[in-house]
Design an enzyme around this catalytic site. Structure first.
Site, PDB file in Angstrom:
ATOM      1  N   GLN A  75      -4.286  -2.062   9.865  1.00  0.00           N
ATOM      2  CA  GLN A  75      -4.224  -3.369   9.217  1.00  0.00           C
ATOM      3  C   GLN A  75      -4.712  -4.461  10.168  1.00  0.00           C
ATOM      4  O   GLN A  75      -4.267  -4.545  11.309  1.00  0.00           O
ATOM      5  CB  GLN A  75      -2.782  -3.659   8.771  1.00  0.00           C
ATOM      6  CG  GLN A  75      -2.628  -4.910   7.943  1.00  0.00           C
ATOM      7  CD  GLN A  75      -3.284  -4.796   6.571  1.00  0.00           C
ATOM      8  OE1 GLN A  75      -3.198  -3.788   5.899  1.00  0.00           O
ATOM      9  NE2 GLN A  75      -3.965  -5.855   6.162  1.00  0.00           N
ATOM     10  N   LYS A 126       0.830  -1.207   0.000  1.00  0.00           N
ATOM     11  CA  LYS A 126       0.000   0.000   0.000  1.00  0.00           C
ATOM     12  C   LYS A 126       0.861   1.253   0.000  1.00  0.00           C
ATOM     13  O   LYS A 126       0.549   2.235  -0.686  1.00  0.00           O
ATOM     14  CB  LYS A 126      -0.951  -0.023   1.207  1.00  0.00           C
ATOM     15  CG  LYS A 126      -2.035  -1.090   1.082  1.00  0.00           C
ATOM     16  CD  LYS A 126      -2.756  -1.373   2.389  1.00  0.00           C
ATOM     17  CE  LYS A 126      -3.752  -2.517   2.225  1.00  0.00           C
ATOM     18  NZ  LYS A 126      -4.383  -2.943   3.484  1.00  0.00           N
ATOM     19  N   ASP A 169     -11.240   2.716   4.486  1.00  0.00           N
ATOM     20  CA  ASP A 169     -11.702   1.338   4.303  1.00  0.00           C
ATOM     21  C   ASP A 169     -13.231   1.270   4.254  1.00  0.00           C
ATOM     22  O   ASP A 169     -13.798   0.295   3.762  1.00  0.00           O
ATOM     23  CB  ASP A 169     -11.200   0.439   5.444  1.00  0.00           C
ATOM     24  CG  ASP A 169      -9.864  -0.222   5.128  1.00  0.00           C
ATOM     25  OD1 ASP A 169      -9.534  -0.348   3.926  1.00  0.00           O
ATOM     26  OD2 ASP A 169      -9.164  -0.634   6.070  1.00  0.00           O
TER      27      ASP A 169
END
Length: 299
Positions: free
Chosen positions: A98, A54, A121
């Site tokens: 994460q 990412k 997200d």
């Protein structure tokens, strides 16, 4: 019947990334270059790989990337303090924690402490509620990526019967909600299947589009599909194999048997995975635009 058309997620993701370049430069020229932060608590090797990817994606498209490591043995308060700092940092327009987090951390509480405007997200309860209500701030990355793949290959969802295998908060539920929406990329009739579903094959054989997102290697095979079905395979599973690494990646679909029946199918890897990463960049650019008031055109 000829083999299915292969839906190339790498190519579509590349187009989206290219399409974001103008928006990123517009924001940068206005002194608001988009910023994305990743937070990793602990030293899970797979998670380290994901955050590295990412961050590399950010660097490649011109987004300012920041990474924060938190000791896996630290108390929850240390992680929460990190989130408060990111919430307050005007240079960070979006961030994610994460998963998985260590056992002593409640991931739901972590999500609740993220500023919803920076929740790229799309997992915060406020953002979930807005999505269900048809007023999404951020569409979760994988479901939105699936929609973009269908759009890129002119696969019509309006009036289509879609069977989603899997009811996760990350893929199954939000994708079902998106495909149900009264919108150009929605208007589908959606069936959501799961571990308690009886006669799964009957449900998948009745579908124009099958989305497999349950985390079971090669669960769906060609015998479970009607001729001409579009197959979207979200699964990424490691299975033992006689390779240099000792394993190979396979999806939730038995690719070889499914491609003989389907009209179009995503491979694993190279299908949905690249789209998830591209849509994270998309959400970050959108977040930067909304927070700064600088209008941009998104792909």
């Amino acid at each position: 019947m000829t083999d299915a058309e292969i839906i190339d997620g790498n190519a579509v993701a590349g187009e989206i990334r290219d399409g974001l370049s103008g928006a990123i430069e517009t924001l940068a020229d206005a002194g608001a270059r988009p910023g994305l932060a990743t937070v990793l608590m602990g030293d899970d090797p797979a998670s380290q790989t994901y955050v590295n990817m990412k961050q590399r994606d950010c660097e490649e498209v011109g987004i300012d990337g920041t990474h924060v490591d938190v000791d896996g043995d630290a108390p929850a308060e240390e992680l929460y303090e990190t989130l408060e700092e990111l919430n307050a940092d005007s240079d960070v327009h979006g961030y994610l924690v994460q998963n998985p987090v260590p056992d002593h951390i409640d991931y739901r509480e972590v999500i609740r402490r993220i500023d919803p405007a920076k929740d790229v997200d799309g997992f915060h309860p406020e953002n979930v509620g807005r999505l269900v209500a048809g007023d999404a701030r951020f569409r979760p990355c994988t479901p939105h990526g699936v929609q973009k793949l269908l759009e890129a290959y002119d696969i019509e969802t309006e009036g289509a019967d879609v069977t989603i295998v899997g009811r996760s908060q990350i893929v199954g539920k939000p994708l079902a909600n998106l495909l149900l929406q009264k919108a150009d990329d929605g208007n589908a009739t959606v069936t959501v299947c799961h571990s308690r579903t009886e006669e799964l094959a009957a449900k998948t054989r009745n579908a124009d589009i099958v989305v497999a997102a349950v985390g079971v290697p090669e669960l769906v095979d060609g015998s479970m599909l009607a001729p001409g079905t579009v197959v979207i395979d979200v699964g990424v599973n490691r299975v033992e194999a006689d390779t240099e690494k000792g394993y190979e990646l396979v999806g939730d679909v038995d690719f070889e048997s499914a491609r003989e029946v389907a009209s179009a199918i995503t491979p694993v890897p190279g299908g949905v995975g690249p789209m998830t990463r591209a849509m994270l960049l998309y959400n970050t650019v959108r977040a930067a635009s909304e927070q700064t008031g600088v209008d941009v055109a998104l792909p």
